[in-house]
Design a protein around this motif. Structure first.
Motif, short mmCIF file in Angstrom:
data_model
loop_
_atom_site.label_atom_id
_atom_site.label_comp_id
_atom_site.label_asym_id
_atom_site.label_seq_id
_atom_site.Cartn_x
_atom_site.Cartn_y
_atom_site.Cartn_z
N ASP A 94 -41.77 35.52 -82.74
CA ASP A 94 -41.43 34.82 -83.99
C ASP A 94 -42.69 34.45 -84.77
O ASP A 94 -42.75 34.62 -85.98
CB ASP A 94 -40.61 33.55 -83.69
CG ASP A 94 -39.24 33.87 -83.13
OD1 ASP A 94 -38.79 35.02 -83.28
OD2 ASP A 94 -38.62 32.95 -82.55
N GLU A 95 -43.68 33.97 -84.06
CA GLU A 95 -44.94 33.60 -84.71
C GLU A 95 -45.62 34.83 -85.30
O GLU A 95 -46.16 34.78 -86.40
CB GLU A 95 -45.85 32.92 -83.69
CG GLU A 95 -47.09 32.33 -84.28
CD GLU A 95 -47.91 31.58 -83.24
OE1 GLU A 95 -49.14 31.60 -83.38
OE2 GLU A 95 -47.33 31.02 -82.30
N SER A 96 -45.55 35.94 -84.59
CA SER A 96 -46.14 37.19 -85.09
C SER A 96 -45.43 37.63 -86.36
O SER A 96 -46.07 38.06 -87.33
CB SER A 96 -46.05 38.26 -84.01
OG SER A 96 -46.54 39.48 -84.49
N ARG A 97 -44.10 37.55 -86.39
CA ARG A 97 -43.34 37.92 -87.60
C ARG A 97 -43.72 37.03 -88.78
O ARG A 97 -43.90 37.51 -89.90
CB ARG A 97 -41.84 37.81 -87.33
CG ARG A 97 -41.29 38.96 -86.54
CD ARG A 97 -39.77 38.93 -86.50
NE ARG A 97 -39.33 39.56 -85.29
CZ ARG A 97 -38.68 38.97 -84.30
NH1 ARG A 97 -38.34 37.71 -84.40
NH2 ARG A 97 -38.36 39.63 -83.22
N ARG A 98 -43.84 35.73 -88.53
CA ARG A 98 -44.23 34.81 -89.60
C ARG A 98 -45.62 35.14 -90.12
O ARG A 98 -45.86 35.15 -91.34
CB ARG A 98 -44.20 33.36 -89.10
CG ARG A 98 -42.84 32.75 -89.05
CD ARG A 98 -42.96 31.27 -88.76
NE ARG A 98 -43.72 31.07 -87.52
CZ ARG A 98 -43.23 30.56 -86.41
NH1 ARG A 98 -42.00 30.14 -86.37
NH2 ARG A 98 -43.99 30.43 -85.34
N ASP A 99 -46.53 35.43 -89.21
CA ASP A 99 -47.90 35.77 -89.62
C ASP A 99 -47.93 37.06 -90.43
O ASP A 99 -48.64 37.15 -91.43
CB ASP A 99 -48.82 35.89 -88.40
CG ASP A 99 -49.08 34.55 -87.74
OD1 ASP A 99 -48.81 33.51 -88.37
OD2 ASP A 99 -49.56 34.55 -86.58
N GLU A 100 -47.16 38.06 -89.99
CA GLU A 100 -47.11 39.33 -90.72
C GLU A 100 -46.54 39.12 -92.12
O GLU A 100 -47.03 39.67 -93.11
CB GLU A 100 -46.28 40.35 -89.95
CG GLU A 100 -46.98 40.92 -88.75
CD GLU A 100 -46.10 41.88 -87.97
OE1 GLU A 100 -45.07 42.34 -88.52
OE2 GLU A 100 -46.45 42.16 -86.81
N SER A 101 -45.49 38.34 -92.23
CA SER A 101 -44.89 38.08 -93.54
C SER A 101 -45.87 37.33 -94.44
O SER A 101 -45.99 37.63 -95.63
CB SER A 101 -43.58 37.33 -93.35
OG SER A 101 -43.49 36.19 -94.09
N LEU A 102 -46.58 36.37 -93.90
CA LEU A 102 -47.57 35.63 -94.67
C LEU A 102 -48.69 36.55 -95.12
O LEU A 102 -49.13 36.49 -96.27
CB LEU A 102 -48.12 34.47 -93.83
CG LEU A 102 -49.06 33.51 -94.51
CD1 LEU A 102 -48.37 32.80 -95.67
CD2 LEU A 102 -49.58 32.49 -93.50
N LEU A 103 -49.13 37.44 -94.24
CA LEU A 103 -50.18 38.39 -94.58
C LEU A 103 -49.73 39.33 -95.70
O LEU A 103 -50.47 39.60 -96.65
CB LEU A 103 -50.59 39.19 -93.34
CG LEU A 103 -51.72 40.19 -93.53
CD1 LEU A 103 -53.00 39.49 -93.96
CD2 LEU A 103 -51.93 40.98 -92.26
#
Length: 130
Positions: A94-103
């Motif tokens: 979940d954290e990885s998905r959030r980071d990717e979306s933010l990037l």
């Protein structure tokens, strides 16, 4: 050295039993009131502490837990290594998905700003003054 050990071991046992007795809640002292146990521990140097440790205290964890050590032991769960914990692995995904979306959002914003700068720089230039 051995002579000192003969006095130090019973003294350490007495101190331990005395502190244990003082930290024990009144309703967990068995057979006698807590004050009586304190006197027994202090007056009967070797026998008192041994009797206190053997029969003077309820040695089970109460349901409610009155001390911090009981709070932890009552709710103790089995620890799982992070690699084997599905909740931890899910939180990483979940954290990885959030980071990717933010990037991706940052990259899109950066492209938009670069395009604005290019348009502003390549816009109509003013004619040279004569």
């Amino acid at each position: 050295m051995l002579r000192a050990l003969i006095y130090l071991l019973p003294l350490a046992l007495t101190i331990y039993a005395f502190i244990d007795c003082l930290n024990t809640p009144e309703d967990e002292a068995k057979h006698l009131p807590k004050v009586a146990w304190v006197f027994i521990i202090l007056l009967f140097w070797i026998v008192g502490p041994i009797v206190w440790l053997a029969a003077g205290k309820v040695r089970e964890v109460p349901a409610g837990g009155r001390t911090p050590s009981e709070w932890h032991s009552a709710r103790r769960t089995r620890w799982v290594a992070p690699d084997d914990n599905p909740e931890f692995l899910k939180s990483l995904k979940d954290e990885s998905r959030r980071d990717e979306s933010l990037l991706k959002d940052w990259e899109a914003d950066l492209r938009r700003r670069e395009d604005e700068l290019k348009r502003r720089d390549s816009g109509p230039e003013a004619p040279p003054a004569s």
